[in-house]
Write a protein that holds these residues in place. Structure first.
Motif, short mmCIF file in Angstrom:
data_model
loop_
_atom_site.label_atom_id
_atom_site.label_comp_id
_atom_site.label_asym_id
_atom_site.label_seq_id
_atom_site.Cartn_x
_atom_site.Cartn_y
_atom_site.Cartn_z
N GLY A 54 5.39 -13.89 -1.19
CA GLY A 54 4.06 -13.53 -0.38
C GLY A 54 3.35 -14.13 -1.57
N ASN A 55 1.88 -14.32 -0.44
CA ASN A 55 0.19 -14.05 -1.27
C ASN A 55 -0.27 -12.73 -2.14
OD1 ASN A 55 0.69 -17.00 -2.03
ND2 ASN A 55 0.27 -17.15 0.61
N PRO A 56 -0.51 -12.08 -2.50
CA PRO A 56 -1.52 -11.08 -2.49
C PRO A 56 -2.57 -11.53 -2.06
CG PRO A 56 -1.32 -11.95 -4.77
CD PRO A 56 -0.04 -12.75 -3.82
N GLU A 57 -3.59 -10.15 -1.83
CA GLU A 57 -4.17 -10.33 -1.18
C GLU A 57 -5.37 -8.39 -1.73
OE1 GLU A 57 -5.12 -10.05 3.10
OE2 GLU A 57 -4.63 -8.16 3.30
N LEU A 58 -6.63 -8.76 -1.76
CA LEU A 58 -7.57 -7.21 -1.95
C LEU A 58 -7.82 -7.21 -0.12
CD1 LEU A 58 -9.10 -7.67 -5.22
CD2 LEU A 58 -6.47 -6.66 -5.02
N GLY A 59 -7.79 -5.13 -0.49
CA GLY A 59 -8.38 -4.42 0.76
C GLY A 59 -9.47 -3.70 0.23
N PHE A 83 -3.46 1.32 -4.60
CA PHE A 83 -4.04 1.81 -4.01
C PHE A 83 -5.27 2.65 -5.55
CE2 PHE A 83 -0.85 2.98 -0.91
CZ PHE A 83 -1.85 3.52 0.13
N ILE A 84 -6.75 1.90 -5.70
CA ILE A 84 -6.94 2.12 -7.25
C ILE A 84 -8.21 2.14 -6.27
CG2 ILE A 84 -7.94 0.49 -8.81
CD1 ILE A 84 -6.26 -1.68 -7.72
N PRO A 85 -8.76 4.09 -6.74
CA PRO A 85 -9.94 5.07 -6.25
C PRO A 85 -11.13 4.27 -6.80
CG PRO A 85 -8.97 6.12 -7.98
CD PRO A 85 -6.96 5.09 -7.27
N LEU A 86 -12.06 4.38 -6.62
CA LEU A 86 -13.31 3.58 -6.78
C LEU A 86 -14.31 4.67 -7.48
CD1 LEU A 86 -13.59 0.92 -4.13
CD2 LEU A 86 -12.78 0.47 -6.48
N GLU A 87 -14.30 5.83 -7.45
CA GLU A 87 -15.30 6.38 -7.44
C GLU A 87 -14.90 7.82 -7.80
OE1 GLU A 87 -17.55 6.19 -3.33
OE2 GLU A 87 -16.06 6.76 -3.15
N GLY A 88 -13.50 7.72 -8.25
CA GLY A 88 -13.32 9.71 -9.61
C GLY A 88 -12.90 10.42 -9.07
N LYS A 89 -13.16 10.25 -6.60
CA LYS A 89 -12.60 11.00 -6.17
C LYS A 89 -11.26 11.52 -6.84
CE LYS A 89 -16.89 10.48 -3.02
NZ LYS A 89 -16.90 10.11 -2.09
N ALA A 90 -10.98 12.77 -5.75
CA ALA A 90 -9.74 13.54 -5.56
C ALA A 90 -9.04 13.31 -4.48
CB ALA A 90 -9.49 15.11 -6.66
N SER A 138 -10.82 15.07 -1.73
CA SER A 138 -11.72 16.67 -0.81
C SER A 138 -12.92 16.74 -1.08
CB SER A 138 -11.50 16.45 -2.71
OG SER A 138 -12.20 16.04 -3.58
N ALA A 139 -13.38 15.47 -0.74
CA ALA A 139 -14.75 15.22 -0.05
C ALA A 139 -14.94 14.68 0.87
CB ALA A 139 -15.82 14.16 -0.99
N GLU A 140 -16.24 14.45 1.36
CA GLU A 140 -16.60 13.81 2.74
C GLU A 140 -15.78 13.16 2.99
OE1 GLU A 140 -17.83 14.96 5.40
OE2 GLU A 140 -19.22 16.41 4.92
N ASN A 141 -14.64 12.16 1.81
CA ASN A 141 -14.21 10.12 2.54
C ASN A 141 -13.69 9.62 0.58
OD1 ASN A 141 -16.88 8.96 1.11
ND2 ASN A 141 -17.72 9.18 3.06
N ILE A 142 -13.41 9.00 1.05
CA ILE A 142 -12.70 8.44 -0.37
C ILE A 142 -12.17 7.50 -0.33
CG2 ILE A 142 -10.46 9.64 0.30
CD1 ILE A 142 -10.51 9.31 -3.28
N ASN A 143 -12.75 5.98 -1.59
CA ASN A 143 -12.66 4.95 -1.39
C ASN A 143 -11.72 4.19 -2.28
OD1 ASN A 143 -14.66 4.48 0.82
ND2 ASN A 143 -16.42 4.88 -0.51
N PHE A 144 -10.83 3.03 -1.30
CA PHE A 144 -9.96 2.67 -2.69
C PHE A 144 -9.72 1.54 -2.49
CE2 PHE A 144 -7.78 6.31 -0.86
CZ PHE A 144 -7.09 7.53 -2.12
N VAL A 145 -9.67 0.10 -3.53
CA VAL A 145 -9.60 -0.62 -2.87
C VAL A 145 -7.71 -1.10 -2.97
CG1 VAL A 145 -9.16 -3.41 -4.45
CG2 VAL A 145 -10.96 -1.86 -4.43
#
Length: 208
Positions: A54-59, A83-90, A138-145
């Motif tokens: 298929g075709n790849p996408e980023l979410g 899964f690529i973390p954006l903010e250096g959070k664990a 480990s924090a309130e939330n974590i963000n990934f690409v």
């Protein structure tokens, strides 16, 4: 049905212990493919993302702080998922190897569920079919690409309830031996203190 609690100890990932789930993506130790002294180093051919033709996408994914317990698992059988973390959070990420689709019921093996402590400095690529659930930050939330196959949300999410299908709940525990001594810009020891009671089967969960 009386539920059985399965304890999953969190461990630090290595290339070796992560191999059955996919690829641990970390800074390469080899010479860069391209280098401009004082400007940049670039490594190509890091990870091949298999999207099944298929075709790849980023979410974009945000997960939120909650007790380290779960009864839901999911998989994508047509695509890898990065899964690529954006903010250096664990976070703690619970995984199980892909199961045999001909098995009845087709569910993860509870004895093979593993939780990995990801310190925010690495990404992971999950192979198609690997069972997982939303990472526990480990924090309130974590963000990934996320990188995966286009159309996965509509056509390739297989969600299962382990309580209904297997009579099992999972609980992740952290112990001193699994906590790295160093990490990104937040306190490992603060997090360890917050969860130390979980190592002696205390169900209390305190936000760091």
């Amino acid at each position: 049905m009386q539920l059985r609690e399965v304890t999953v100890k969190a461990i630090r990932p290595t290339q070796e212990n992560f191999a059955k789930f996919g690829t641990l993506i970390e800074l390469p130790k080899s010479a860069p493919s391209v280098s401009a002294p004082g400007v940049l180093d670039y490594w190509d051919k890091g990870v091949k993302l298999d999207v099944g033709g298929g075709n790849p996408e980023l979410g974009f994914l945000t997960t939120r702080f909650r007790p380290f317990e779960f009864t839901t698992v999911e998989r994508h059988v047509k695509s890898d998922e990065t899964f690529i973390p954006l903010e250096g959070k664990a976070c703690v990420f619970a995984l199980a190897p892909a199961s045999d689709p001909h098995k009845n019921p087709d569910m993860p093996d509870p004895d093979e569920v593993v939780a990995f402590i990801l310190d925010g400095s690495v990404a992971v690529n999950l192979s198609a079919g690997v069972w997982h659930w939303a990472p526990f930050p480990s924090a309130e939330n974590i963000n990934f690409v996320l990188a995966l196959r286009d159309g996965t949300v509509e056509h390739d999410i297989d969600l299962k309830d382990t309580a209904v299908n297997m009579g099992i709940t999972f609980k992740v525990v952290l112990c001193h031996s699994t906590i790295p001594e160093t990490g990104p810009d937040w306190s490992w020891m603060q997090w360890l203190r917050s969860y130390s009671r979980m190592c002696v089967n205390d169900t209390a969960t305190t936000k760091p």
